[in-house]
Design a protein around this motif. Sequence first.
Motif, PDB file in Angstrom:
ATOM      1  N   ASP B   2      -0.852  28.039 -12.719  1.00  0.00           N
ATOM      2  CA  ASP B   2      -0.898  28.077 -14.180  1.00  0.00           C
ATOM      3  C   ASP B   2      -2.085  27.279 -14.705  1.00  0.00           C
ATOM      4  O   ASP B   2      -2.777  26.596 -13.968  1.00  0.00           O
ATOM      5  N   ASP B   3      -2.286  27.381 -16.014  1.00  0.00           N
ATOM      6  CA  ASP B   3      -3.446  26.715 -16.619  1.00  0.00           C
ATOM      7  C   ASP B   3      -3.079  25.324 -17.109  1.00  0.00           C
ATOM      8  O   ASP B   3      -2.022  25.132 -17.713  1.00  0.00           O
ATOM      9  N   THR B  27     -10.294  28.573 -19.600  1.00  0.00           N
ATOM     10  CA  THR B  27      -9.054  27.984 -19.101  1.00  0.00           C
ATOM     11  C   THR B  27      -9.331  27.367 -17.740  1.00  0.00           C
ATOM     12  O   THR B  27     -10.084  27.922 -16.931  1.00  0.00           O
ATOM     13  N   ARG B  29      -7.483  26.010 -14.324  1.00  0.00           N
ATOM     14  CA  ARG B  29      -6.203  26.173 -13.626  1.00  0.00           C
ATOM     15  C   ARG B  29      -5.739  24.849 -13.028  1.00  0.00           C
ATOM     16  O   ARG B  29      -6.553  24.054 -12.562  1.00  0.00           O
ATOM     17  N   ARG B  30      -4.458  24.665 -13.031  1.00  0.00           N
ATOM     18  CA  ARG B  30      -3.893  23.438 -12.485  1.00  0.00           C
ATOM     19  C   ARG B  30      -4.235  23.296 -10.994  1.00  0.00           C
ATOM     20  O   ARG B  30      -4.065  24.222 -10.219  1.00  0.00           O
TER      21      ARG B  30
END
Lengths: 253, 308
Positions: B2-3, B27, B29-30
């Motif tokens: 996820d972001d 964005t 990303r994690r």
Amino acid sequence: MNLEAIRAIYKFEMARARRTVTQTIISPVISTSLYFVVFGAAIGSRIQSVGGVGYGSFIVPGLVMLSLLGQSIANASFGIYFPRFTGTIYEVLSAPVSSVEIVLGYAGAAATKSVILGVIILITARLFVPLELLHPLWMIAFLVLTAATFSLVGFIIGIWADGFEKLQIVPLLIVTPLTFLGGSFYSINMLPHPWRTVALFDPVVYLVSGFRWSFYGIADVNVGVSLGMTAVFLAASLAIVWWIFRTGYRLKT
Amino acid sequence: MDDIIEITGVSKTYTSGFTALKGIDLTIRRGEIFALLGPNGAGKTTLIGIICGIVRASSGRVMVDGHDIVRDWRRARSLIGLVPQELTTDAFESVWNTVSFTRGLFGLPANPTHLESVLRALSLWDKRDSRIMTLSGGMKRRLLIAKALAHEPRVLFLDEPTAGVDVDLRHDMWQLISRLRAGGATVILTTHYIEEAEEMADRVGVINKGELVLVRDKADLMREFGSKRLSLRLRRPLARVPPALEGWRLELSGDGGELTYIYDARDVCEGVGDFLDRVRDAGIEFTDLGMTESSLEDIFVSLVRPSK
């Protein structure tokens, strides 16, 4: 409220004072002692008492105010200007610290240092002249309020300054003359007309008068007015600091 | 994946009228290492400054792990560590005091164990009582990283982290960044050393004149924009490229002894095998061959140069 951040800034600033103890504490104490030698012993012995108070004792509150104002401004202005100058201010601005917390940390430390200095000067003065303290709580109130107010003024100068020269301009050209002309060494009642009326426009008159009243019960202006004016200066300084953080003036692009 | 950072329509025009950023959408990303590349003045530091709360965006929105950096600034900032581009440190403080100060700013109680591990990881433990002014430039750079890690951030911004440090230290830092990623941190770095991005990044963003030119997985970028070069050392030098090989993208060295075939890394039509068949059919003999692939730097230059 990010109390850890306030504590971190406060500790950091107090540590700076410890490193520069000569500049922060010893130097003003020596200056004040010299004032006593000159005004208290040499000249003071030729001056009659003022309001029933010996001249040497009379000038003590004024001398404390003189140092308090100067050091509050110097400590606070340098405290915030130096991180701006070196660029380390980035970590305060990027941390989860609110403007109130930043001010409490920097101005709080500056005010603390000034109050400590004021107490040291009082102790030093006691070695030269007798002191009375009729209203100790009011003395503390005036001491703390003045230190806090002028630490905020110093904070504002530290934000406004874009060079070391500007850092010195306001204390040298505005604050010092106002302090000398604000009844530090005399009662403004000793001034001829219309200079007494003119002196009432000097905000330092109210600070010195109220502070002196807390010692000897004598004042140039009503103590309520002194307290009210001190509160007005504090409110004005707070308003400017609030505006600085709201607009990001000289802090954020 | 996820972001963790969402940047939407972020623009920045300074009071001087200079527009540093033009509607950036990005964005992060994690858990990834994201390299933000761009020439000087492209807007990299402004973008980082906005995310970290140092610079005010003229428009747009930034979310850090779901927290708006303006409305929920305290939560957003508490997740971020920043290593600035300039060597901005105090001079008279000790190493230990300055990292403790930073941790305090982020509202965290003292944790000597964590700070010790950070300083040890950055080879600064022996210098913990030293004044910062006595440290070398490389040590100061590491100290800035230690300060950024003092509050255990989930997102770490490294603005030119290895500028001015020697090769050994640079490699140490790369290892450290890899370890941080392995520990779950998201790392966003800007760098002039394209080699750094090539070595470490999962994804690459190229920013130029305030606009995000592209964002790609590094491998995709290399594949999409990269070119390969097949060089043949000829037994007998050629005066010119033979007519039989016209139409192929070829370079002949000045002495005629080396023939290089340049082809798009994505191109599947013009295979190396076909080329070698044509060379043999043309009666050209070679004694050696070698192949090189364009670096991220070549790609970066090719992306940025046209808009200059």
